[in-house]
Design a protein around this motif. Structure first.
Motif, mmCIF file in Angstrom:
data_model
loop_
_atom_site.group_PDB
_atom_site.id
_atom_site.type_symbol
_atom_site.label_atom_id
_atom_site.label_comp_id
_atom_site.label_asym_id
_atom_site.label_seq_id
_atom_site.Cartn_x
_atom_site.Cartn_y
_atom_site.Cartn_z
ATOM 1 N N LEU A 179 0.812 -1.219 0.000
ATOM 2 C CA LEU A 179 0.000 0.000 0.000
ATOM 3 C C LEU A 179 0.848 1.272 0.000
ATOM 4 C CD1 LEU A 179 -2.920 -0.872 2.432
ATOM 5 C CD2 LEU A 179 -2.935 -0.787 -0.041
ATOM 6 N N GLU A 180 2.006 1.210 0.706
ATOM 7 C CA GLU A 180 2.812 2.428 0.869
ATOM 8 C C GLU A 180 3.362 2.943 -0.450
ATOM 9 O OE1 GLU A 180 5.712 2.577 4.045
ATOM 10 O OE2 GLU A 180 4.414 1.276 5.235
ATOM 11 N N THR A 181 3.594 2.013 -1.371
ATOM 12 C CA THR A 181 4.254 2.423 -2.613
ATOM 13 C C THR A 181 3.311 2.281 -3.801
ATOM 14 O OG1 THR A 181 5.110 0.199 -2.724
ATOM 15 C CG2 THR A 181 6.592 1.845 -1.850
ATOM 16 N N HIS B 27 -8.629 2.130 -4.095
ATOM 17 C CA HIS B 27 -9.060 3.522 -3.890
ATOM 18 C C HIS B 27 -7.868 4.463 -3.817
ATOM 19 C CE1 HIS B 27 -13.087 2.294 -3.633
ATOM 20 N NE2 HIS B 27 -13.027 1.734 -2.433
ATOM 21 N N LEU B 28 -6.832 4.021 -3.078
ATOM 22 C CA LEU B 28 -5.639 4.867 -2.943
ATOM 23 C C LEU B 28 -5.014 5.120 -4.308
ATOM 24 C CD1 LEU B 28 -3.885 3.498 0.262
ATOM 25 C CD2 LEU B 28 -4.825 5.772 -0.070
ATOM 26 N N ALA B 29 -4.960 4.065 -5.117
ATOM 27 C CA ALA B 29 -4.371 4.208 -6.444
ATOM 28 C C ALA B 29 -5.234 5.128 -7.304
ATOM 29 C CB ALA B 29 -4.218 2.847 -7.094
ATOM 30 N N ALA C 184 -13.229 7.899 -5.557
ATOM 31 C CA ALA C 184 -12.289 7.366 -4.569
ATOM 32 C C ALA C 184 -12.342 8.180 -3.282
ATOM 33 C CB ALA C 184 -10.886 7.355 -5.146
ATOM 34 N N ILE C 185 -12.403 9.514 -3.430
ATOM 35 C CA ILE C 185 -12.482 10.373 -2.235
ATOM 36 C C ILE C 185 -13.741 10.010 -1.451
ATOM 37 C CG2 ILE C 185 -12.799 12.738 -1.415
ATOM 38 C CD1 ILE C 185 -11.101 13.661 -3.763
ATOM 39 N N GLN C 186 -14.832 9.845 -2.197
ATOM 40 C CA GLN C 186 -16.099 9.469 -1.574
ATOM 41 C C GLN C 186 -15.953 8.158 -0.806
ATOM 42 O OE1 GLN C 186 -18.549 11.793 -2.501
ATOM 43 N NE2 GLN C 186 -19.513 11.033 -0.630
ATOM 44 N N ALA C 187 -15.327 7.200 -1.473
ATOM 45 C CA ALA C 187 -15.221 5.865 -0.877
ATOM 46 C C ALA C 187 -14.321 5.856 0.351
ATOM 47 C CB ALA C 187 -14.685 4.879 -1.914
ATOM 48 N N PRO D 295 -3.603 6.020 8.104
ATOM 49 C CA PRO D 295 -2.799 7.240 7.904
ATOM 50 C C PRO D 295 -2.423 7.478 6.451
ATOM 51 C CG PRO D 295 -1.622 5.609 9.254
ATOM 52 C CD PRO D 295 -3.017 5.130 9.097
ATOM 53 N N LEU D 296 -2.333 6.408 5.666
ATOM 54 C CA LEU D 296 -1.996 6.581 4.245
ATOM 55 C C LEU D 296 -3.054 7.413 3.535
ATOM 56 C CD1 LEU D 296 -0.820 2.981 3.349
ATOM 57 C CD2 LEU D 296 0.573 5.037 3.441
#
Lengths: 532, 436
Positions: free
Chosen positions: A145-147, A177-179, A192-195, A202-203
């Motif tokens: 997830l971090e990268t 979602h992060l991607a 994605a922001i919504q989700a 923290p990510l």
């Protein structure tokens, strides 16, 4: 033996030799190259070797990388053979076969540092996304997830569609979602922001932060709103966490003070050696762990009654030899027990060691219970809060519902009358003091899990213990409980903005002022006996 | 009567014998050079300082086997200041006035050093101080054989910044002079490297602090903002154990948020449960695990002397080893134990250190030392992950505005010809020993 047989035999040996050499030849060039790199014992070269192995299809590569990560990868000093040496069977990594018994002195550990460990974890993570164990998959996904980058989206979606384990699926979904947050088209980003609204990882915050100043006002607004709701949740969780910290500090105070609440509160003896009785309890834990090195998880349970006995008997000994001659003379008692505390400290210094002794935490007391990404509760504190409440309940029951409790209360309220009614006050005194001391020992078992066990352990708790007892009201167990917990919570709520040093001072000042107003503490004892 | 006579005779004989021994003793005393050892053998600091006393006895014993110094044997005078700071000054005075020691090796905490400093200056006697300290001091009568901040703290921060790419910093320390001064220097240094104010968190705790929950939770929060975070710890003594335990319990590992400590060494790690500490870092000028012939020899001698091969060696022990050998060299060079002559002879002397470099005595009474960064291993030893060449000890930090213009030079070359421990290069004045 005929000639033909000899030839046969010779051919057989030759075959064996060939077979052997072919086994040797099986170590591929990649492996040989990696072995040579490991030999140089430099972190840069080790990293090169890791790269080589991670991209190779060597059957033992993953096992080797794991061994390196765990600090179990060794290299033979002469033959350079790589081996996995752990508590279990040693393993030759080039063949994957067991080595039998080996002399560890023939081997040299392949050195590793934090940078390499982190690098290794990401490499192994990449290799283990398809691992059959869901726990391994989850760890690999979390590491990923971090990268995360938008390019990984298709891969993630494919993994998510095939995933059966819910936790891993959630992690993959979070990754998707992060991607998408860094995607280029607006609807995907907004979705994605919504989700991610209200997600505490923290990510998420770190990704949303730059978006809140995005050139597109719609995205910026959505990100800001999302961030605000997350912040609210975070601060709520932080308050819960602080409350928990306060209760845990408070429960330690209660545990240390509750024995004193009996000896000082009920009997009126100012026992300066109370801290040393706690210390004896902690040392008992140490000795029991030493006696049963293979039962670390259970020895702590066993230490509770043992510490109760040790400290309790020591308490009775002190009471019978010193304190009983000094009843009604508080100043002399104070001096005498102070002397006893010094004697006990020196005794431990001389007999055990002036240094701190190591007390291990059993596995069930290490680690923490993760409620969400920002709130986790450490197990050792949780158990100690529960333990404190248990000790308190047992003690209340003893004092209120048993014959001994009745006698204790009778003697403490009116000694002469109690004696006239046939209570053997001397015996009651000894038992009460033993009970209070025993509880101190039990507190020592709990403290051994939180702090250093050394000759000075008691000294750091004696002041706090008196503080709690006086604040709560002398002679009142409930007072001690409420006082201890509330002092703990006050301290922890002050700490974030005042600092640890100032918070402690402020609490002391508060108690001084409080005692000025209410000299008898939170819950003063009522009744005729209290008016002495 | 007969019995009585016998008794008298025995007494007389005993008396004569005693007198003889006494005179031979005092004769011997004239023939020896006395070396004061001023380390606490009781109280809170005894844990660390007793080892240093034993180190000194070993070094003196060894030197005597080689024939002593200037043809005389060395005699150790051991006193116990009992971790009591004012008592340090009293014992120092006794050593100089009554025992007439030629030199003293001692002190651990900065406050004990500050307490004895006026005595050594008034009586003009020499002190060798073996522990890493906060700097901001240079006395004609003291040789600082431990690390100054630029020989420990700053290289450690450099390592974190370059090798681990740390961007956010937690400076955590115990609340007293060494951590406060060190953190002041580090804060100024980090800012000079472009670290933002809000990326630095400073935290102080009392001695022996054991409830680390909130602080560790704060560190965790501080470290979860997407930038690589590290803790620079000047936490002293046994408060470290519950600190690392709490880090472990709250799930902070050396990989997520590494902690680099300046007060955790082999001695402190021996006898504690090292599991929660594995992978965290420490910065020193010496590690027991460094594999050099000199170090192996030193460890062997130490084990023989202390009669246990379980005992560890550590950085302040190496500092005493260097300090003592340099002093012996200086006395031999000067041909006397006179304070002023030995002090001048010391400057510029060199001695090989145990990790393979050379310690050189600088004009500001500090040494050149290599800086090693090590990762804690499960067996309580350190795996060296970074080593610098020798760094010259700086008495006055260049990162504090008040002490930036100050230099110390006891040869007088840089200070207008007059030896001075705190010469101000801007006002061209030596502000004297009592400069604050």
């Amino acid at each position: 033996m005929s000639a033909s047989k000899l030839i046969q035999l010779g051919a057989f040996f030759l075959g064996c030799l060939l077979l052997l050499s072919s086994v040797q030849a099986e170590t591929s060039p990649t492996w040989t190259q990696a072995t040579a790199l490991f030999k140089q014992a430099s972190f840069d070269k080790t990293r090169e070797a890791v790269d080589l192995l991670a991209t190779s299809h060597e059957p033992q590569a993953q096992q080797l990388l794991q061994a390196l990560l765990d600090g179990q990868l060794y290299q033979h000093k002469q033959t350079d053979a790589l081996a996995l040496l752990s508590d279990k069977d040693p393993l030759d990594l080039s063949t994957g076969q067991a080595l039998g018994t080996v002399n560890k002195d023939d081997y040299r550990k392949v050195p590793i540092n934090n940078t390499l460990r982190k690098y290794l974890r990401s490499k192994i993570g990449g290799l283990s996304l398809a691992n059959p164990d869901p726990k391994v998959r989850l760890a690999a996904t979390t590491g990923l997830l971090e990268t995360i980058t938008p390019e990984m989206l298709p891969q993630l979606q494919e993994l998510a569609s095939k995933e059966s384990d819910q936790a891993v699926k959630d992690a993959l979904q979070l990754g998707i979602h992060l991607a998408s947050l860094s995607a280029t088209d607006k609807p995907t980003q907004l979705a994605a922001i919504q989700a991610l609204d209200g997600n505490l990882n923290p990510l998420v915050r770190n990704k949303l932060n730059p978006l809140s100043t995005n050139a597109d006002p719609e995205i910026a607004k959505a990100a800001q709103a999302s961030l605000r709701s997350i912040e609210n949740k975070v601060s709520l969780n932080a308050s819960i966490e602080t409350l928990f910290f306060g209760l845990s500090l408070g429960s330690v105070l209660v545990l240390a003070a509750i024995g004193l609440a009996i000896t000082f509160g009920v009997m009126g003896v100012i026992n300066m050696a109370h801290g040393e009785l706690i210390m004896l309890g902690a040392y008992t834990t140490y000795f029991i762990q030493k006696l049963l090195p293979n039962y670390l998880d259970y020895s702590l349970i066993l230490a509770i009654p043992a510490a109760f006995m040790v400290s309790g008997l020591m308490g009775i000994l002190i009471e019978r030899t010193v304190i009983r001659h000094l009843y009604g003379r508080p100043l002399e008692t104070l001096l005498a027990t102070f002397g006893i505390s010094l004697i006990l400290q020196q005794l431990v210094r001389t007999l055990v060691s002036p240094q701190n002794v190591p007390v291990s935490n059993p596995s069930w007391m290490s680690g923490s219970l993760e409620i969400n990404s920002v709130l986790s509760i450490t197990y050792n504190r949780l158990y100690i809060i529960a333990f404190t409440l248990l000790v308190f309940a047992i003690l209340s029951y003893l004092l209120r519902k048993t014959k001994l409790g009745l006698q204790v209360r009778a003697v403490s309220q009116n000694r002469a009358m109690a004696r006239a009614m046939g209570v053997r006050s001397a015996r009651v005194d000894a038992l009460t003091f033993g009970l209070g001391s025993g509880i101190a020992g039990v507190a020592g078992v709990a403290l051994s899990q939180l702090t250093n066990v050394g000759p000075n352990l008691g000294q750091s708790y004696i002041i706090d213990s008196f503080m709690v007892v006086v604040f709560g009201g002398v002679g009142n167990l409930w007072g001690t409980l409420v006082a201890g917990l509330s002092l703990g919570v006050i301290n922890k709520f002050l700490e974030p903005w005042a600092g640890a040093v100032l918070a402690k001072i402020l609490v002391l000042v508060f108690i001084i002022l409080f005692i000025q107003k209410r000299p008898r503490g939170l819950f003063p004892q009522k009744g005729r006996a209290a008016g002495d | 009567m007969l019995l009585n006579n016998k008794l008298k005779k025995t007494l007389l004989a005993a008396g004569t014998a005693a007198a003889l021994t006494w005179s031979s003793l005092s004769l011997a005393a004239d023939d020896t050079i006395k070396v004061g050892v001023l380390h606490s053998l009781s109280g809170t600091m005894a844990i660390s300082e007793t080892t240093l006393k034993d180190t000194m006895l070993m070094l003196i014993d060894e030197q005597n086997k080689k024939g002593g110094v200037l043809g005389k044997k060395l005699e150790a005078v051991v006193v116990d200041p009992a971790s009591n700071w004012p008592l340090f000054a009293e014992k120092a005075r006794d050593l100089i006035e009554k025992d007439k020691v030629a030199v003293t090796f001692g002190c651990w905490t900065s406050v004990s050093r500050k307490s004895v400093l006026p005595v050594f200056e008034e009586k003009n006697s020499l002190l060798f101080y073996p522990v890493q300290y906060e700097g901001e001091e240079s006395s004609k009568n003291v040789f600082y054989t431990g690390a100054a901040p630029n020989q420990q703290a700053i290289p450690a921060v450099d390592y974190l910044m370059k090798d681990l790419e740390v961007k956010r910093w937690v400076l955590a320390g115990t609340d007293y002079v060494y951590p406060r001064t060190t953190n002041k220097i580090l804060e100024a240094y980090l800012k000079s490297k472009g670290v933002d104010e809000k990326d630095i968190m400073i935290n102080y705790t009392p001695f022996g602090h054991s409830d680390w929950q909130s602080i560790v939770a704060d560190i965790k929060k501080f470290g979860s903002e997407g930038k690589k975070t590290a803790v620079v710890s000047t936490i002293n003594g046994d408060a470290n154990v519950p600190f690392y335990k709490e880090l472990g319990n709250q799930g902070i590992t050396a990989e997520t948020i590494p902690v680099v400590a300046f007060s955790v060494g082999e001695e402190e790690l021996s006898g504690i449960d090292t599991k929660p500490l594995v992978g965290h870092l420490a910065a020193w000028n010496y590690f027991m695990s460094v594999d050099t012939p000199a170090n192996a020899e030193f460890i062997k001698k130490w084990h023989e002397f202390i009669k246990s091969d379980k005992r560890v060696t550590n950085d302040p022990m190496e500092a005493h080893y260097l300090g003592f050998n340099l002093w012996v060299k200086a006395v031999e060079k000067a041909g006397t134990t006179d304070t002023d002559k030995v002090e001048q002879a010391m400057i510029g002397l060199e001695f090989p250190n145990l990790t393979g470099g050379t310690a050189k005595v600088l004009p500001n009474h500090h040494l050149t030392k290599p800086v090693l960064i090590g990762e804690i291993q499960e067996n309580g030893q350190f795996e060296v992950v970074s080593k610098t060449p020798e760094v010259a000890g700086d008495a006055w930090s260049d990162f504090l505005p008040d002490s930036k213009p100050l230099v110390a030079d006891w040869t007088g070359k840089e200070t207008d010809g007059k030896p001075c421990g705190n010469y101000n290069t801007e006002t061209k004045k030596c502000s004297g020993q009592k400069y604050e």
